[in-house]
Design a protein around this motif. Structure first.
Motif, mmCIF file in Angstrom:
data_model
loop_
_atom_site.group_PDB
_atom_site.id
_atom_site.type_symbol
_atom_site.label_atom_id
_atom_site.label_comp_id
_atom_site.label_asym_id
_atom_site.label_seq_id
_atom_site.Cartn_x
_atom_site.Cartn_y
_atom_site.Cartn_z
ATOM 1 N N ALA A 22 0.833 -1.210 0.000
ATOM 2 C CA ALA A 22 0.000 0.000 0.000
ATOM 3 C C ALA A 22 0.867 1.258 0.000
ATOM 4 O O ALA A 22 0.842 2.054 0.932
ATOM 5 C CB ALA A 22 -0.935 -0.011 1.204
ATOM 6 N N ALA A 23 1.647 1.421 -1.049
ATOM 7 C CA ALA A 23 2.510 2.599 -1.227
ATOM 8 C C ALA A 23 2.911 2.653 -2.702
ATOM 9 O O ALA A 23 2.965 1.619 -3.369
ATOM 10 C CB ALA A 23 3.748 2.506 -0.351
ATOM 11 N N GLN A 38 16.598 -2.905 4.421
ATOM 12 C CA GLN A 38 16.523 -4.351 4.192
ATOM 13 C C GLN A 38 16.494 -5.134 5.503
ATOM 14 O O GLN A 38 15.844 -6.170 5.582
ATOM 15 C CB GLN A 38 17.692 -4.823 3.327
ATOM 16 N N ILE A 39 17.158 -4.605 6.531
ATOM 17 C CA ILE A 39 17.183 -5.344 7.806
ATOM 18 C C ILE A 39 15.814 -5.410 8.462
ATOM 19 O O ILE A 39 15.605 -6.217 9.353
ATOM 20 C CB ILE A 39 18.216 -4.753 8.805
ATOM 21 N N HIS A 40 14.880 -4.603 8.013
ATOM 22 C CA HIS A 40 13.536 -4.622 8.587
ATOM 23 C C HIS A 40 12.621 -5.675 7.964
ATOM 24 O O HIS A 40 11.548 -5.942 8.494
ATOM 25 C CB HIS A 40 12.882 -3.244 8.464
ATOM 26 N N TRP A 41 13.053 -6.271 6.832
ATOM 27 C CA TRP A 41 12.163 -7.241 6.202
ATOM 28 C C TRP A 41 12.878 -8.403 5.520
ATOM 29 O O TRP A 41 12.326 -9.473 5.355
ATOM 30 C CB TRP A 41 11.265 -6.544 5.186
ATOM 31 N N LEU A 42 14.139 -8.211 5.125
ATOM 32 C CA LEU A 42 14.820 -9.216 4.306
ATOM 33 C C LEU A 42 15.745 -10.121 5.109
ATOM 34 O O LEU A 42 15.938 -11.281 4.763
ATOM 35 C CB LEU A 42 15.602 -8.509 3.193
ATOM 36 N N LEU A 143 7.977 -10.670 2.072
ATOM 37 C CA LEU A 143 7.143 -9.631 1.466
ATOM 38 C C LEU A 143 5.952 -9.277 2.348
ATOM 39 O O LEU A 143 5.510 -8.122 2.351
ATOM 40 C CB LEU A 143 6.687 -10.042 0.067
ATOM 41 N N GLY A 144 5.444 -10.230 3.112
ATOM 42 C CA GLY A 144 4.407 -9.897 4.089
ATOM 43 C C GLY A 144 4.949 -8.951 5.147
ATOM 44 O O GLY A 144 4.284 -7.976 5.536
ATOM 45 N N THR A 145 6.167 -9.214 5.605
ATOM 46 C CA THR A 145 6.823 -8.327 6.572
ATOM 47 C C THR A 145 7.068 -6.957 5.954
ATOM 48 O O THR A 145 6.850 -5.924 6.610
ATOM 49 C CB THR A 145 8.148 -8.945 7.056
ATOM 50 N N LEU A 146 7.502 -6.919 4.701
ATOM 51 C CA LEU A 146 7.729 -5.643 4.014
ATOM 52 C C LEU A 146 6.442 -4.830 3.941
ATOM 53 O O LEU A 146 6.445 -3.631 4.242
ATOM 54 C CB LEU A 146 8.286 -5.876 2.606
ATOM 55 N N ALA A 147 5.345 -5.457 3.576
ATOM 56 C CA ALA A 147 4.057 -4.756 3.492
ATOM 57 C C ALA A 147 3.689 -4.164 4.844
ATOM 58 O O ALA A 147 3.241 -3.009 4.922
ATOM 59 C CB ALA A 147 2.966 -5.706 3.000
ATOM 60 N N THR A 148 3.892 -4.916 5.910
ATOM 61 C CA THR A 148 3.595 -4.440 7.256
ATOM 62 C C THR A 148 4.505 -3.278 7.640
ATOM 63 O O THR A 148 4.053 -2.271 8.205
ATOM 64 C CB THR A 148 3.739 -5.588 8.279
ATOM 65 N N GLN A 149 5.793 -3.390 7.348
ATOM 66 C CA GLN A 149 6.755 -2.335 7.680
ATOM 67 C C GLN A 149 6.412 -1.028 6.969
ATOM 68 O O GLN A 149 6.426 0.036 7.575
ATOM 69 C CB GLN A 149 8.180 -2.755 7.298
ATOM 70 N N ILE A 150 6.132 -1.112 5.683
ATOM 71 C CA ILE A 150 5.813 0.099 4.921
ATOM 72 C C ILE A 150 4.514 0.717 5.431
ATOM 73 O O ILE A 150 4.408 1.940 5.589
ATOM 74 C CB ILE A 150 5.761 -0.192 3.413
ATOM 75 N N ALA A 151 3.523 -0.115 5.714
ATOM 76 C CA ALA A 151 2.233 0.386 6.206
ATOM 77 C C ALA A 151 2.363 1.090 7.564
ATOM 78 O O ALA A 151 1.630 2.029 7.858
ATOM 79 C CB ALA A 151 1.213 -0.736 6.296
ATOM 80 N N SER A 152 3.325 0.638 8.373
ATOM 81 C CA SER A 152 3.469 1.219 9.719
ATOM 82 C C SER A 152 4.479 2.356 9.781
ATOM 83 O O SER A 152 4.684 2.940 10.850
ATOM 84 C CB SER A 152 3.867 0.124 10.721
ATOM 85 N N THR A 153 5.100 2.692 8.645
ATOM 86 C CA THR A 153 6.069 3.791 8.604
ATOM 87 C C THR A 153 5.351 5.081 8.255
ATOM 88 O O THR A 153 4.662 5.163 7.232
ATOM 89 C CB THR A 153 7.171 3.503 7.566
ATOM 90 N N PRO A 154 5.524 6.096 9.131
ATOM 91 C CA PRO A 154 4.825 7.374 8.847
ATOM 92 C C PRO A 154 5.372 8.084 7.627
ATOM 93 O O PRO A 154 6.447 7.933 7.209
ATOM 94 C CB PRO A 154 5.061 8.188 10.106
#
Length: 154
Positions: A22-23, A38-42, A143-154
């Motif tokens: 969602a970005a 990358q360390i936040h999701w990969l 990629l599920g983690t990436l989607a969550t990380q991006i969604a929760s980043t202001p």
């Protein structure tokens, strides 16, 4: 529950995974290419390989609790659209890297990331299906983690 084979998958040969983020692509791109993101999701730890500018070493714990290390070596990039790299496992069990292509497609409600990983057929026959299945799970989780990380980043 057994996960169904998806369109574009050829077990032991190529793997495709898609995820809607969602970005817009301009916001997703840095999450793919910047080590600090990358360390936040990969992986649990990412670092630029000594003596290189773009090659990244990834360190993470696999689903069975074993430490893993990989090398991501960029091959080509079309910013905000496509990133092509070679992925090599560093534990010595893979004789050749696999090729990973990240395609970003703008959608009305964000960006579709499509991952195509090929080259499994060049791995030892005794391991290629296991490695293919491992990455099928890994990309889904990452990629599920990436989607969550991006969604929760202001």
């Amino acid at each position: 529950m057994i996960e169904q084979i998806r369109q574009g998958d050829i077990p032991g040969v190529q793997l495709r995974y898609r995820q809607l983020i969602a970005a817009p692509p301009a916001e997703v791109w840095p999450w793919l290419t910047e080590v600090k993101r990358q360390i936040h999701w990969l992986a649990e730890r990412c670092e630029i390989e000594t003596g290189t500018r773009d090659v990244v070493r990834l360190h993470y714990t696999d689903a069975d609790g074993f430490p893993q290390s990989e090398r991501l070596a960029p091959v080509a990039a079309d910013p905000h659209r496509q990133w092509i790299l070679d992925l090599e496992n560093l534990d010595g069990t893979w004789p050749v890297p696999t090729r990973v292509v990240f395609d970003l497609t703008a959608m009305p409600d964000g960006t579709e990331i499509s991952i195509l990983q090929t080259g499994f057929a060049h791995l030892p026959l005794s391991a290629c299906l296991t490695i293919w299945e491992t990455y099928r799970h890994r990309w889904r989780t990452a990629l599920g983690t990436l989607a969550t990380q991006i969604a929760s980043t202001p």
